[in-house]
Design an enzyme around this catalytic site. Structure first.
Site, PDB file in Angstrom:
ATOM      1  N   LYS A   1      47.016  73.703  61.801  1.00  0.00           N
ATOM      2  CA  LYS A   1      47.314  73.680  63.236  1.00  0.00           C
ATOM      3  C   LYS A   1      48.769  73.251  63.401  1.00  0.00           C
ATOM      4  CE  LYS A   1      45.727  71.651  67.637  1.00  0.00           C
ATOM      5  NZ  LYS A   1      44.792  70.724  68.310  1.00  0.00           N
TER       6      LYS A   1
ATOM      7  N   SER B   1      41.953  72.474  72.346  1.00  0.00           N
ATOM      8  CA  SER B   1      43.298  72.957  72.113  1.00  0.00           C
ATOM      9  C   SER B   1      43.485  73.679  70.780  1.00  0.00           C
ATOM     10  CB  SER B   1      44.264  71.779  72.167  1.00  0.00           C
ATOM     11  OG  SER B   1      44.038  70.902  71.072  1.00  0.00           O
TER      12      SER B   1
ATOM     13  N   SER C   1      38.813  69.009  71.232  1.00  0.00           N
ATOM     14  CA  SER C   1      39.703  70.104  70.828  1.00  0.00           C
ATOM     15  C   SER C   1      39.394  70.770  69.486  1.00  0.00           C
ATOM     16  CB  SER C   1      41.149  69.623  70.802  1.00  0.00           C
ATOM     17  OG  SER C   1      41.661  69.554  72.099  1.00  0.00           O
TER      18      SER C   1
END
Lengths: 484, 93
Positions: A76, A151, A175
């Site tokens: 990420k 997210s 998330s």
């Protein structure tokens, strides 16, 4: 090869049925062919990956086999990766090259994994749909008109689309689990302190925790073992010993008592309820006992979260001032103008909104009414979980109140967006571990089953998840993709 | 909360807000505060606030020299550098 799990790829590489370079090229080519429809990657690190893969192949040829040697991974873009761009989904860090590695990155590199790219995400991890990214929306692989959640939307979508066998994520209010639910993959958020936060760009420091996306619980267990553990660079990381999660989750399943919070089912969407109840039946037939429990304050989780997270974000993001790194505005008149213009140009709308709410909550005269009150609600929620875990081994519920929603459907309604996390935020407030895994579909879109455990009970969560995946096949379903 | 509050907190947060954006921001922040106010449905007079999920205290490390100065490496991300210093607009006249 892209349909293989981490566990299967590990064997292929160790038995030299494929080289790390071949595997890297396979996934890079696949991302180049398919990701234009999904936008799940912010950057591809092809050259870096090939160099890493060659090094690993040389080691394997000499008989040195690291635990995850040659397995491709996506990070990420919130994790600092030395010498590579680390944008956090923001214009503020569009050109930021990290001078150091996050501990999670360092640990997975040491285990022999090959970073193929950095995944798209909501800006500074603030969002539940991946629509706040400066680098564009991520599309859900099951239907590109729908969001993948957020997210960590890029990390989830890339695993669901078989563009990568595994990826990292972060979870501040859901998330990891919410996008895992919306894209039909596994995602685990460990106990607060289980994994080091060093080099993970901070959003809300008392809630943030790193975790993993894979397609199976077994793969989650394999990776979690390697990222967990005490880190002197993160004073909030735990010294508690790290078990071999893979070994633990594959041990013979023993009966468990599982709590179902009645509040999670109140007013729940009919299809989500049906699918969830079906998974309870399956587990009931296979050694689990169920018990209704009450977590009556959990509904206040979103309210408390909307104080704690913005307050901590307003403090954490004050470091982006245009002076030392990140976006700097041109033609500024004085230092105050430099701060204001750089921040106003560098941050997107949602980030600004949260900074403003947080600044308000912490401003003189309001601290007691908001931040202190939220910290007390946090304690109430945490106490209710502690009481529940005196009677049950694990808690089960749906991960999200519904399946994925359409792109644009909630982008102008922050409250509707925040409520996507209604079942996930409470565990962050209490610092508990939790996981989402596929449990079925609503129409053509996946739904996730959430397993919540007591502090440091990741092995128990993974054991139940692995058991569920031995008796169901939801985790094997795959989306039909353009270009596939 | 009113327009003056938005102007005050945006100044504290060092974020410029244009006049035509204030109303929209005010509306969305008020909605969030309404959601937040639901916390008041629970009496917490006798509850100790929770600052750490595991109730741990911050550890102190031994005072020994760690990583060396890496100023040059860190300043590679910035083109507004002179002799190791960051260049900013003039602060004192």
């Amino acid at each position: 090869m892209h349909n293989k799990t981490v566990s299967e790829l590990k064997k292929y590489l160790e038995e030299k049925k494929i080289s790390s370079v071949e595997l890297t090229k396979h996934f890079v080519d696949r991302i180049k062919t398919i990701d234009s429809h999904l936008n799940s990657f912010i950057s591809l690190t092809e050259e870096y990956a090939i160099t890493q893969a060659k090094k690993i192949d040389l080691e394997i040829s000499k008989g040195k086999i690291r635990p995850l040697a040659g397995i491709p991974l996506a990070q990420k873009d919130i994790f600092c990766t030395k010498g590579l761009k680390t944008t956090c989904g923001s214009k503020m860090l569009e050109n930021f090259i990290s001078p150091y590695n996050a501990t999670v990155v360092e640990k997975l590199n040491d285990a022999g994994m090959v970073i193929i790219g950095k995944t798209n995400m909501d800006e500074f991890a603030m969002g539940s749909s991946n629509e706040t990214s400066y680098f564009g929306d991520v599309k859900n692989p099951w239907d590109t008109e729908y969001v993948p959640g957020g997210s960590s939307g890029g990390s989830a979508a890339s695993v669901a689309a078989r563009l990568i066998p595994c990826s990292t994520g972060t979870d501040t209010g859901g998330s990891i689990r919410q996008p895992a639910s919306l894209t039909g993959v596994c995602g685990i958020k460990p106990t607060y302190g289980r994994v080091s936060r060093y080099g993970m760009i901070a959003f809300a420091s008392s809630l943030d925790q790193a975790g993993i996306f894979t397609r199976t619980a077994e793969d989650c267990a394999i990776l979690l073992t390697h990222i967990s553990g005490y880190d002197p660079k993160d004073s909030t990381s735990s010294r508690k010993e790290v078990p071999d999660y893979e070994k633990e989750c594959k041990q013979k399943f023993t009966s468990m008592t599982i709590g179902i919070p009645v509040e999670f089912l109140d007013g729940l969407d009919d299809t989500v309820k049906e699918v969830f109840e079906e998974s309870i039946k399956v587990l009931e037939k296979n050694g689990c006992k169920f018990k209704k429990i009450s977590l009556k304050s959990s509904k206040l989780g979103v309210s408390a979260y909307q104080v704690v997270a913005p307050a901590e974000c307003s403090s954490n993001l004050s470091r982006f001032d245009g002076v030392r790194f990140g976006h700097r505005a041109d033609n500024t008149k004085n230092i105050d103008d430099l701060y204001k213009k750089s921040r106003s140009e560098g941050f997107g709308q949602e980030v600004k909104r949260r900074i403003l709410i947080g600044t308000y909550a912490l401003s003189a005269g309001y601290y007691d009414a908001y931040y202190l009150k939220a910290q007390k609600i946090r304690k109430v929620i945490s106490n209710e979980f502690a009481e529940a875990f005196k009677e049950v081994d694990l808690i089960l519920g749906p991960t999200a109140p519904d399946c994925a929603f359409k792109i644009g459907e909630k982008s102008n309604d922050p409250i509707a967006m925040y409520l996507s996390d209604v079942f996930t935020v409470s565990t962050n407030l209490a610092g508990l571990p939790a996981m989402s895994l596929p449990m079925g579909f609503k129409n053509h879109l996946p739904l996730g089953l959430q397993i919540i455990g007591n502090h440091f009970d990741e092995a128990k969560i993974l054991s139940l998840a692995h058991h569920y995946q031995q008796i169901t096949d939801w985790h094997t379903k795959k989306p039909k993709l353009s270009g596939d | 909360m009113n327009k003056e509050t938005i102007i005050k907190i945006s100044d504290l947060a060092k974020i410029d807000i244009k006049d035509d954006q204030i109303d929209d921001i005010l509306t969305s922040l008020e909605k969030i505060l309404n959601l937040v106010d639901e916390m008041n449905s629970v009496n917490t007079d006798n509850v100790t606030p929770m600052s750490h999920p595991l109730n741990l205290k911050q550890e102190l490390r031994k005072d020994i020299v760690g990583a060396s100065d890496e100023r040059e490496l860190f300043q590679k991300n910035n083109k507004h550098i002179d002799n190791g210093y960051y260049i900013v607009p003039k602060i004192i006249d």
